[in-house]
Design a protein around this motif. Structure first.
Motif, PDB file in Angstrom:
ATOM      1  N   ALA A 107      52.492  37.925  39.533  1.00 56.80           N
ATOM      2  CA  ALA A 107      52.215  37.814  40.970  1.00 56.80           C
ATOM      3  C   ALA A 107      51.389  36.565  41.270  1.00 56.80           C
ATOM      4  O   ALA A 107      51.651  35.855  42.249  1.00 56.80           O
ATOM      5  CB  ALA A 107      51.490  39.064  41.466  1.00 56.80           C
ATOM      6  N   LEU A 108      50.403  36.294  40.415  1.00 57.87           N
ATOM      7  CA  LEU A 108      49.564  35.117  40.621  1.00 57.87           C
ATOM      8  C   LEU A 108      50.356  33.839  40.359  1.00 57.87           C
ATOM      9  O   LEU A 108      50.168  32.829  41.051  1.00 57.87           O
ATOM     10  CB  LEU A 108      48.322  35.173  39.729  1.00 57.87           C
ATOM     11  N   GLN A 162      54.768  32.536  53.706  1.00 60.53           N
ATOM     12  CA  GLN A 162      53.684  33.469  54.005  1.00 60.53           C
ATOM     13  C   GLN A 162      53.803  34.803  53.266  1.00 60.53           C
ATOM     14  O   GLN A 162      52.786  35.347  52.828  1.00 60.53           O
ATOM     15  CB  GLN A 162      53.586  33.707  55.514  1.00 60.53           C
ATOM     16  N   PRO A 163      55.003  35.355  53.077  1.00 66.79           N
ATOM     17  CA  PRO A 163      55.077  36.620  52.333  1.00 66.79           C
ATOM     18  C   PRO A 163      54.610  36.503  50.884  1.00 66.79           C
ATOM     19  O   PRO A 163      54.317  37.518  50.246  1.00 66.79           O
ATOM     20  CB  PRO A 163      56.572  36.966  52.405  1.00 66.79           C
ATOM     21  N   VAL A 164      54.557  35.282  50.347  1.00 70.79           N
ATOM     22  CA  VAL A 164      54.070  35.079  48.983  1.00 70.79           C
ATOM     23  C   VAL A 164      52.648  34.536  49.024  1.00 70.79           C
ATOM     24  O   VAL A 164      51.692  35.164  48.566  1.00 70.79           O
ATOM     25  CB  VAL A 164      54.986  34.121  48.201  1.00 70.79           C
ATOM     26  N   SER A 165      52.484  33.347  49.596  1.00 67.60           N
ATOM     27  CA  SER A 165      51.160  32.736  49.765  1.00 67.60           C
ATOM     28  C   SER A 165      51.339  31.445  50.546  1.00 67.60           C
ATOM     29  O   SER A 165      52.172  30.607  50.171  1.00 67.60           O
ATOM     30  CB  SER A 165      50.510  32.433  48.417  1.00 67.60           C
ATOM     31  N   ALA A 166      50.596  31.273  51.617  1.00 69.37           N
ATOM     32  CA  ALA A 166      50.831  30.119  52.493  1.00 69.37           C
ATOM     33  C   ALA A 166      49.543  29.563  53.082  1.00 69.37           C
ATOM     34  O   ALA A 166      49.454  29.297  54.270  1.00 69.37           O
ATOM     35  CB  ALA A 166      51.801  30.495  53.608  1.00 69.37           C
ATOM     36  N   SER A 167      48.536  29.383  52.245  1.00 64.68           N
ATOM     37  CA  SER A 167      47.297  28.776  52.735  1.00 64.68           C
ATOM     38  C   SER A 167      47.410  27.258  52.761  1.00 64.68           C
ATOM     39  O   SER A 167      47.025  26.617  53.734  1.00 64.68           O
ATOM     40  CB  SER A 167      46.111  29.190  51.857  1.00 64.68           C
ATOM     41  N   PHE A 168      47.916  26.674  51.643  1.00 61.83           N
ATOM     42  CA  PHE A 168      48.119  25.227  51.505  1.00 61.83           C
ATOM     43  C   PHE A 168      46.827  24.435  51.743  1.00 61.83           C
ATOM     44  O   PHE A 168      46.878  23.251  52.089  1.00 61.83           O
ATOM     45  CB  PHE A 168      49.190  24.693  52.466  1.00 61.83           C
ATOM     46  N   ASN A 169      45.679  25.047  51.584  1.00 69.01           N
ATOM     47  CA  ASN A 169      44.420  24.410  51.969  1.00 69.01           C
ATOM     48  C   ASN A 169      43.265  25.054  51.216  1.00 69.01           C
ATOM     49  O   ASN A 169      43.019  26.260  51.381  1.00 69.01           O
ATOM     50  CB  ASN A 169      44.232  24.565  53.479  1.00 69.01           C
ATOM     51  N   PRO A 170      42.532  24.295  50.392  1.00 65.71           N
ATOM     52  CA  PRO A 170      41.415  24.880  49.655  1.00 65.71           C
ATOM     53  C   PRO A 170      40.342  25.518  50.541  1.00 65.71           C
ATOM     54  O   PRO A 170      39.679  26.478  50.113  1.00 65.71           O
ATOM     55  CB  PRO A 170      40.841  23.670  48.891  1.00 65.71           C
ATOM     56  N   ILE A 171      40.154  25.003  51.760  1.00 67.38           N
ATOM     57  CA  ILE A 171      39.157  25.598  52.646  1.00 67.38           C
ATOM     58  C   ILE A 171      39.600  26.989  53.079  1.00 67.38           C
ATOM     59  O   ILE A 171      38.799  27.941  53.089  1.00 67.38           O
ATOM     60  CB  ILE A 171      38.918  24.714  53.888  1.00 67.38           C
ATOM     61  N   VAL A 172      40.861  27.141  53.413  1.00 62.85           N
ATOM     62  CA  VAL A 172      41.380  28.457  53.795  1.00 62.85           C
ATOM     63  C   VAL A 172      41.250  29.421  52.627  1.00 62.85           C
ATOM     64  O   VAL A 172      40.825  30.577  52.788  1.00 62.85           O
ATOM     65  CB  VAL A 172      42.849  28.347  54.259  1.00 62.85           C
ATOM     66  N   THR A 173      41.590  28.963  51.435  1.00 61.14           N
ATOM     67  CA  THR A 173      41.475  29.808  50.244  1.00 61.14           C
ATOM     68  C   THR A 173      40.021  30.183  49.979  1.00 61.14           C
ATOM     69  O   THR A 173      39.719  31.334  49.629  1.00 61.14           O
ATOM     70  CB  THR A 173      42.069  29.079  49.030  1.00 61.14           C
ATOM     71  N   ALA A 174      39.107  29.239  50.159  1.00 61.18           N
ATOM     72  CA  ALA A 174      37.688  29.532  49.953  1.00 61.18           C
ATOM     73  C   ALA A 174      37.184  30.577  50.952  1.00 61.18           C
ATOM     74  O   ALA A 174      36.381  31.454  50.603  1.00 61.18           O
ATOM     75  CB  ALA A 174      36.869  28.251  50.075  1.00 61.18           C
ATOM     76  N   VAL A 175      37.663  30.498  52.187  1.00 55.99           N
ATOM     77  CA  VAL A 175      37.257  31.490  53.184  1.00 55.99           C
ATOM     78  C   VAL A 175      37.851  32.855  52.856  1.00 55.99           C
ATOM     79  O   VAL A 175      37.188  33.888  53.018  1.00 55.99           O
ATOM     80  CB  VAL A 175      37.658  31.033  54.603  1.00 55.99           C
TER      81      VAL A 175
END
Length: 236
Positions: free
Chosen positions: A4-5, A61-74
């Protein structure tokens, strides 16, 4: 690393690569098609980037759609993902962004890596990055935490298209994209010497955005971008 990861990291890498492709490639095309009109160049660049974001987020988005380290950090700060997952996704975003920029350079018959000489510096630009990043987080997490995850793609695409114009920095709002844009000496590039201050401003904007999200949506369940999309799919 669990499957999954691996899928999430692949989605983040592919999405970040195509985002960088859209930003850099449309910038090169705009400069070639409208060499004497910087306003038209920015319009072309912003529309292409916004449209690409809508498409990429909707697809991934159903898998992962941040595309941005700041979004991931939040997402990590809100407790929707763990530290290991966040680290893997950020690495995938940075590598994907770099790969996308190399591909964009090659598509337009440029050297794979052309270090940017475009200096972007000054308090006004740094403030713009704080504002752009904080606003992006409110748009993303405000949509998700108010039960409208299905509208994130359009909200983000529209916001970034607009932020190209209402911020003096043209709204990088993304450390992975900022790093990627240091290796293209084209319309979208940023000199490596300018990148650290941009990233610092983005981190400050991320902290501000996190405060705003927690204040505006204090009792909303913690849901990540991917989880929100998955939950919507299950209920539909």
């Amino acid at each position: 690393m669990n499957p999954a990861l691996v899928r999430r990291a692949a989605a983040e890498s592919v999405g970040s690569a195509f985002l960088a492709l859209a930003i850099v490639g449309s910038g090169v095309m705009a400069a070639r098609l409208s060499p004497h009109d910087s306003g038209l160049q920015l319009l072309q660049n912003s529309l292409a980037t916004g449209a690409a974001l809508v498409a990429l987020i909707m697809a991934l988005q159903p898998v992962s759609a941040s595309f941005n380290p700041i979004v991931t950090a939040v997402e990590r700060a809100l407790g929707t993902i763990d530290t290991r997952t966040a680290a893997v996704l950020v690495a995938a975003q940075v590598l994907g962004g770099l790969a996308g920029t190399v591909a964009a350079n090659l598509m337009f018959s440029l050297a794979p890596v052309t270090i940017s000489t475009h200096e972007r510096t000054g308090p006004g630009l740094w403030l713009a990055e704080v504002v752009a990043t904080a606003g992006l987080l409110v748009i993303i997490f405000g949509s998700i935490r108010s039960g409208r995850a299905d509208r994130v793609a359009f909200a983000v695409g529209g916001y970034i298209t607009a932020a190209y114009w209402f911020t003096s920095s043209t709204s990088f709002a993304n450390p992975a994209v900022t790093i990627a844009r240091t290796i293209t000496d084209t319309f979208a590039g940023i000199a490596p010497s300018s990148a650290p201050a941009f990233i610092a401003a983005q981190l400050a904007g991320g902290a501000l955005g996190l405060v705003l999200v927690r204040f505006l949506y204090p009792q909303t369940p913690h849901v990540s971008v991917a989880d929100a999309a998955t939950d919507r799919k299950v209920r539909s």
